[in-house]
Motif scaffolding. Structure first.
Motif, PDB file in Angstrom:
ATOM      1  N   CYS A   7       0.875  -1.202   0.275  1.00  0.00           N
ATOM      2  CA  CYS A   7       0.087  -0.053  -0.138  1.00  0.00           C
ATOM      3  C   CYS A   7       1.049   1.820  -0.222  1.00  0.00           C
ATOM      4  O   CYS A   7       2.531   0.953   0.450  1.00  0.00           O
ATOM      5  N   ILE A  29      -4.372   4.960  -0.818  1.00  0.00           N
ATOM      6  CA  ILE A  29      -4.442   5.355   0.430  1.00  0.00           C
ATOM      7  C   ILE A  29      -5.592   6.711   0.342  1.00  0.00           C
ATOM      8  O   ILE A  29      -4.790   7.561  -0.636  1.00  0.00           O
ATOM      9  N   SER A  34      -3.907  10.542   5.954  1.00  0.00           N
ATOM     10  CA  SER A  34      -2.855  10.116   6.096  1.00  0.00           C
ATOM     11  C   SER A  34      -1.535  10.792   4.850  1.00  0.00           C
ATOM     12  O   SER A  34      -1.912  11.759   4.557  1.00  0.00           O
ATOM     13  N   ARG A  36       0.058   9.018   3.073  1.00  0.00           N
ATOM     14  CA  ARG A  36      -0.185   9.006   1.373  1.00  0.00           C
ATOM     15  C   ARG A  36      -1.335   9.019   0.789  1.00  0.00           C
ATOM     16  O   ARG A  36      -1.803   8.458  -0.021  1.00  0.00           O
ATOM     17  N   GLN A  89     -11.092  -1.005   1.179  1.00  0.00           N
ATOM     18  CA  GLN A  89     -10.697  -1.194   2.336  1.00  0.00           C
ATOM     19  C   GLN A  89     -11.153   0.156   3.093  1.00  0.00           C
ATOM     20  O   GLN A  89     -10.814   0.262   3.051  1.00  0.00           O
ATOM     21  N   ASP A 141      -4.862  -4.999  11.291  1.00  0.00           N
ATOM     22  CA  ASP A 141      -3.716  -4.727  10.913  1.00  0.00           C
ATOM     23  C   ASP A 141      -4.229  -3.945  13.157  1.00  0.00           C
ATOM     24  O   ASP A 141      -5.298  -4.454  13.595  1.00  0.00           O
ATOM     25  N   LYS A 148      -5.048   5.859  11.972  1.00  0.00           N
ATOM     26  CA  LYS A 148      -6.344   4.356  11.144  1.00  0.00           C
ATOM     27  C   LYS A 148      -4.824   3.997  10.798  1.00  0.00           C
ATOM     28  O   LYS A 148      -5.561   3.040  10.324  1.00  0.00           O
ATOM     29  N   GLY A 149      -4.032   4.113  10.991  1.00  0.00           N
ATOM     30  CA  GLY A 149      -3.239   2.451   9.762  1.00  0.00           C
ATOM     31  C   GLY A 149      -1.785   2.952   9.332  1.00  0.00           C
ATOM     32  O   GLY A 149      -1.322   3.885   9.560  1.00  0.00           O
ATOM     33  N   GLY A 150      -1.282   2.221   9.035  1.00  0.00           N
ATOM     34  CA  GLY A 150      -0.112   2.768   7.576  1.00  0.00           C
ATOM     35  C   GLY A 150       1.479   2.933   9.287  1.00  0.00           C
ATOM     36  O   GLY A 150       1.688   4.238   8.933  1.00  0.00           O
ATOM     37  N   GLY A 152       3.250   1.538  10.873  1.00  0.00           N
ATOM     38  CA  GLY A 152       5.058   0.656  10.904  1.00  0.00           C
ATOM     39  C   GLY A 152       4.992   0.111  12.627  1.00  0.00           C
ATOM     40  O   GLY A 152       6.218  -0.752  12.544  1.00  0.00           O
ATOM     41  N   GLY A 172       3.592  -3.147  10.710  1.00  0.00           N
ATOM     42  CA  GLY A 172       4.397  -2.834  10.775  1.00  0.00           C
ATOM     43  C   GLY A 172       5.590  -4.276  10.183  1.00  0.00           C
ATOM     44  O   GLY A 172       7.168  -4.536  10.981  1.00  0.00           O
ATOM     45  N   ASP A 191       0.186  -7.595   4.067  1.00  0.00           N
ATOM     46  CA  ASP A 191      -0.395  -6.388   3.926  1.00  0.00           C
ATOM     47  C   ASP A 191       0.671  -5.162   4.918  1.00  0.00           C
ATOM     48  O   ASP A 191       1.257  -5.302   5.671  1.00  0.00           O
ATOM     49  N   LEU A 192       1.187  -3.965   4.101  1.00  0.00           N
ATOM     50  CA  LEU A 192       2.145  -3.445   3.912  1.00  0.00           C
ATOM     51  C   LEU A 192       2.045  -2.418   3.596  1.00  0.00           C
ATOM     52  O   LEU A 192       2.380  -2.282   2.391  1.00  0.00           O
ATOM     53  N   SER A 193       3.118  -1.482   3.973  1.00  0.00           N
ATOM     54  CA  SER A 193       3.122  -0.075   4.167  1.00  0.00           C
ATOM     55  C   SER A 193       4.866   0.463   4.068  1.00  0.00           C
ATOM     56  O   SER A 193       5.555   0.702   3.823  1.00  0.00           O
ATOM     57  N   SER A 194       4.516   0.848   5.198  1.00  0.00           N
ATOM     58  CA  SER A 194       5.814   1.695   6.021  1.00  0.00           C
ATOM     59  C   SER A 194       7.632   0.114   5.630  1.00  0.00           C
ATOM     60  O   SER A 194       8.508   1.448   5.263  1.00  0.00           O
TER      61      SER A 194
END
Ligand SMILES: O=C(O)c1ccccc1N[C@@H]1O[C@H](COP(=O)(O)O)[C@@H](O)[C@H]1O
Length: 218
Positions: A7, A29, A34, A36, A89, A141, A148-150, A152, A172, A191-194
């Motif tokens: 993401c 996103i 965010s 992002r 999502q 998550d 709210k998310g992201g 790490g 994370g 599922d990941l961003s950071s």
């Protein structure tokens, strides 16, 4: 093979780099909270580019703090610009998700299935999933009282019990811990961003390479 969702792309070159690893899902996103977050025209350009070269990748709109009507309007805009979302999502609760599904029926574009996000603070079980059923997939998550998310920050896998519902685990995840978290959580994928970034929204080629190599080696 475990599913992989990446993401948080904000730059076109990063989106194409991520796509070159052929993840199962790419998450875009739209949360106003965010770093992002994307505007709709930039998102449309990137989704179109990825889809033209990597048609198998499924595109997930990631929403947290968006209204139901704004999600529907964005879905319409992206569909009209040949960049339709495959999934929505949503971090909000049960009532929000049911309302979104109801209102999708009145739209004249195909309804994108909703992926509910659960952020457990205690041990989860099947009942936690039932409330937001039916869905093809959930995301579990890490809970954070503010973000709210992201974040790490690593999810606590002691909260996971065997469940009948398919889910991706998030929170994370990076190249080093991905396989352990996947195994401990019983998830269908990660599922990941950071964990593949050098800064929020800046993808890191080496971290991406390490992640995909570790996940795909047998
Ligand atoms: O990534 C974000 O900025 C974000 C913002 C608001 C809601 C969700 C967001 N991202 C989702 O968070 C998880 C995992 O993130 P991380 O790997 O811990 O950074 C993932 O589901 C992202 O889609």
């Amino acid at each position: 093979m475990a599913l992989i969702k990446i993401c948080g792309n904000v730059r076109h070159e990063d989106a194409m780099l991520v796509a070159s690893f052929n993840p199962d899902f790419m998450g875009w996103i739209f949360s106003p909270f965010s770093k992002r977050r994307l505007d709709r025209s930039r998102a449309a350009r990137m989704i179109r580019s990825v889809r033209s070269r990597h048609p198998g990748i499924r595109h997930v709109g990631v929403f947290a703090g968006n209204s139901v009507l704004s999600i529907l309007a964005l879905g319409r805009y992206l569909a009209e610009h040949e960049a339709s979302l495959d999934f929505l999502q949503v971090t909000e609760g049960t009532g929000f998700i049911h309302r979104l599904r109801d209102l999708q029926r009145g739209e004249n574009i195909p309804a994108a299935p909703v992926i509910p996000v659960l952020r457990p603070t205690q041990r989860i079980d099947d009942l936690d999933f039932v409330k937001t059923s039916p869905s093809p997939l959930w995301v579990l998550d890490r809970f954070d009282p503010v973000a709210k998310g992201g974040t790490g920050q690593q999810i606590d896998t002691s909260l996971f019990a065997p469940v009948r519902y398919p889910f991706l685990v998030a929170g994370g995840i990076n190249a080093k811990n991905a396989r352990d978290i996947l195994k401990q959580s019983g998830a269908a994928g990660i599922d990941l961003s950071s964990g593949v970034e050098s800064a929020p929204g800046e993808k890191d080629p080496q971290k991406l390479e390490d992640l995909f190599r570790n996940m795909r080696e047998s």
